[in-house]
Design an enzyme around this catalytic site. Sequence first.
Site, PDB file in Angstrom:
ATOM      1  N   THR A 229     -33.666 -46.124  19.738  1.00 42.96           N
ATOM      2  CA  THR A 229     -33.474 -47.558  20.008  1.00 42.96           C
ATOM      3  C   THR A 229     -34.664 -48.072  20.812  1.00 42.96           C
ATOM      4  O   THR A 229     -34.799 -47.780  21.994  1.00 42.96           O
ATOM      5  CB  THR A 229     -32.146 -47.776  20.777  1.00 42.96           C
TER       6      THR A 229
ATOM      7  N   HIS B  58     -28.122 -35.739  20.146  1.00 45.70           N
ATOM      8  CA  HIS B  58     -29.062 -34.708  19.692  1.00 45.70           C
ATOM      9  C   HIS B  58     -28.400 -33.354  19.437  1.00 45.70           C
ATOM     10  O   HIS B  58     -28.966 -32.513  18.752  1.00 45.70           O
ATOM     11  CB  HIS B  58     -30.228 -34.573  20.666  1.00 45.70           C
TER      12      HIS B  58
ATOM     13  N   GLU C 220     -26.587 -52.843  29.917  1.00 43.04           N
ATOM     14  CA  GLU C 220     -27.368 -51.633  30.154  1.00 43.04           C
ATOM     15  C   GLU C 220     -28.832 -52.016  29.981  1.00 43.04           C
ATOM     16  O   GLU C 220     -29.233 -52.498  28.914  1.00 43.04           O
ATOM     17  CB  GLU C 220     -26.973 -50.532  29.167  1.00 43.04           C
TER      18      GLU C 220
ATOM     19  N   HIS D 140     -32.374 -45.059  28.656  1.00 42.63           N
ATOM     20  CA  HIS D 140     -33.492 -44.820  27.744  1.00 42.63           C
ATOM     21  C   HIS D 140     -34.698 -44.201  28.455  1.00 42.63           C
ATOM     22  O   HIS D 140     -35.272 -44.776  29.356  1.00 42.63           O
ATOM     23  CB  HIS D 140     -33.962 -46.060  26.985  1.00 42.63           C
TER      24      HIS D 140
ATOM     25  N   ARG E  35     -27.186 -40.661  11.042  1.00 41.92           N
ATOM     26  CA  ARG E  35     -28.184 -39.577  11.094  1.00 41.92           C
ATOM     27  C   ARG E  35     -27.811 -38.471  12.070  1.00 41.92           C
ATOM     28  O   ARG E  35     -28.293 -37.367  11.968  1.00 41.92           O
ATOM     29  CB  ARG E  35     -29.576 -40.125  11.427  1.00 41.92           C
TER      30      ARG E  35
ATOM     31  N   HIS F  56     -23.831 -42.482  19.667  1.00 46.85           N
ATOM     32  CA  HIS F  56     -24.281 -43.637  18.897  1.00 46.85           C
ATOM     33  C   HIS F  56     -23.951 -43.378  17.438  1.00 46.85           C
ATOM     34  O   HIS F  56     -24.556 -42.505  16.803  1.00 46.85           O
ATOM     35  CB  HIS F  56     -25.799 -43.808  19.108  1.00 46.85           C
TER      36      HIS F  56
ATOM     37  N   HIS G 296     -31.954 -37.657  25.565  1.00 44.81           N
ATOM     38  CA  HIS G 296     -33.019 -36.800  25.066  1.00 44.81           C
ATOM     39  C   HIS G 296     -33.518 -35.800  26.109  1.00 44.81           C
ATOM     40  O   HIS G 296     -33.658 -34.606  25.834  1.00 44.81           O
ATOM     41  CB  HIS G 296     -34.179 -37.678  24.564  1.00 44.81           C
TER      42      HIS G 296
ATOM     43  N   ASN H  81     -25.575 -38.493  26.732  1.00 39.56           N
ATOM     44  CA  ASN H  81     -25.633 -38.814  25.302  1.00 39.56           C
ATOM     45  C   ASN H  81     -25.820 -37.516  24.513  1.00 39.56           C
ATOM     46  O   ASN H  81     -26.789 -36.782  24.735  1.00 39.56           O
ATOM     47  CB  ASN H  81     -26.808 -39.783  25.074  1.00 39.56           C
TER      48      ASN H  81
ATOM     49  N   GLU I 143     -21.821 -46.349  21.184  1.00 44.42           N
ATOM     50  CA  GLU I 143     -22.870 -47.338  20.921  1.00 44.42           C
ATOM     51  C   GLU I 143     -22.790 -47.756  19.462  1.00 44.42           C
ATOM     52  O   GLU I 143     -22.743 -46.898  18.566  1.00 44.42           O
ATOM     53  CB  GLU I 143     -24.246 -46.726  21.196  1.00 44.42           C
TER      54      GLU I 143
ATOM     55  N   ARG J 199     -24.695 -44.340  14.311  1.00 46.14           N
ATOM     56  CA  ARG J 199     -25.693 -45.172  13.618  1.00 46.14           C
ATOM     57  C   ARG J 199     -25.228 -45.528  12.226  1.00 46.14           C
ATOM     58  O   ARG J 199     -24.469 -44.780  11.601  1.00 46.14           O
ATOM     59  CB  ARG J 199     -27.026 -44.411  13.539  1.00 46.14           C
TER      60      ARG J 199
HETATM   61  N1  PXP Z   1     -28.601 -45.856  26.281  1.00 43.57           N
HETATM   62  C1  PXP Z   1     -28.647 -46.416  25.054  1.00 43.57           C
HETATM   63  C2  PXP Z   1     -27.969 -47.727  24.856  1.00 43.57           C
HETATM   64  C3  PXP Z   1     -29.303 -45.753  24.001  1.00 43.57           C
HETATM   65  O1  PXP Z   1     -29.339 -46.327  22.775  1.00 43.57           O
HETATM   66  C4  PXP Z   1     -29.890 -44.498  24.228  1.00 43.57           C
HETATM   67  C5  PXP Z   1     -30.549 -43.762  23.110  1.00 43.57           C
HETATM   68  O2  PXP Z   1     -31.601 -44.481  22.645  1.00 43.57           O
HETATM   69  C6  PXP Z   1     -29.806 -43.961  25.514  1.00 43.57           C
HETATM   70  C7  PXP Z   1     -29.160 -44.663  26.519  1.00 43.57           C
HETATM   71  C8  PXP Z   1     -30.378 -42.617  25.828  1.00 43.57           C
HETATM   72  O3  PXP Z   1     -31.755 -42.622  25.755  1.00 43.57           O
HETATM   73  P1  PXP Z   1     -32.539 -41.255  25.885  1.00 43.57           P
HETATM   74  O4  PXP Z   1     -32.102 -40.390  24.755  1.00 43.57           O
HETATM   75  O5  PXP Z   1     -33.963 -41.643  25.809  1.00 43.57           O
HETATM   76  O6  PXP Z   1     -32.159 -40.666  27.221  1.00 43.57           O
END
Ligand code: PXP
Length: 238
Positions: free
Chosen positions: A101, A10, A151, A192, A49, A43, A215, A7, A70, A45
């Site tokens: 999320t 960031h 997921e 997550h 953001r 994502h 993250h 992801n 997403e 949003r």
């Molecule tokens: N999967 C989904 C569906 C998410 O919305 C997110 C971000 O919240 C992630 C994975 C990645 O989570 P993280 O950034 O905590 O690794």
Amino acid sequence: MKRLGVNIDHIATVRNARRENHPSVISAAKFVIKCGADLVTIHLREDRRHINDTDLKILSNIRSIPINLEIAANNQMLKIALKHKPKYVCIVPEKRREVTTEGGLNLRKHKNKIKKIVKKLNEKKIRTSLFINPNIKDIEISKFINTNCVEIHTGKISRQIKANRSFKHELRKIIKCTDLATDLGIEVHAGHGIDFKTAKVLSKIKEIKEFNIGHFIIGESIFYGLNNIIKIFKKICR
Ligand code: PXP
């Protein structure tokens, strides 16, 4: 071998801090694939953001990068997804004020609306996934919705693992959901809060076919570099 989705939201957050174009989200997407990621998760949003519409447009046109988009469960976001046709779409809950999320979808409340959205996406051959909490009822509703994948939100177990607290109960819940989903023909992903420790625990569940991690990868890369961090996760995925 599980797939690894990186992801890159960031990267966009850092870019947006200066309202210019560095670091480039597009270069980041290409780079994480080069490092071994199987897909790139973004994502879009509703408040834009981090990832924005231009990012999505450019990334969707690079067909060599499998995009996992997403989106919130509404018609406006559905329209955007159908326009850009990413390879994968994951429907997530969205609250304007949350920093991330915070949990899975409320499927009991929104199942009919989400079913319609999933149908439209599936008709366009877009793989669908629902971001859900690990509970059996949500797996059953996911079957009713006819999603290709779910997921599982791993925020709770990852917090327990990081704090060295007992995580057996949460792990059992995840395994039960994974087993049922697999029996019902739904592919299972996890995402997550995943760090190395959590990934190692979850990697033992062979029915989980994909991790989506953001993250921790981006944060840890400040010290050790994206390439190295992705390589470590790829090893864990094996
Ligand atoms: N999967 C989904 C569906 C998410 O919305 C997110 C971000 O919240 C992630 C994975 C990645 O989570 P993280 O950034 O905590 O690794």
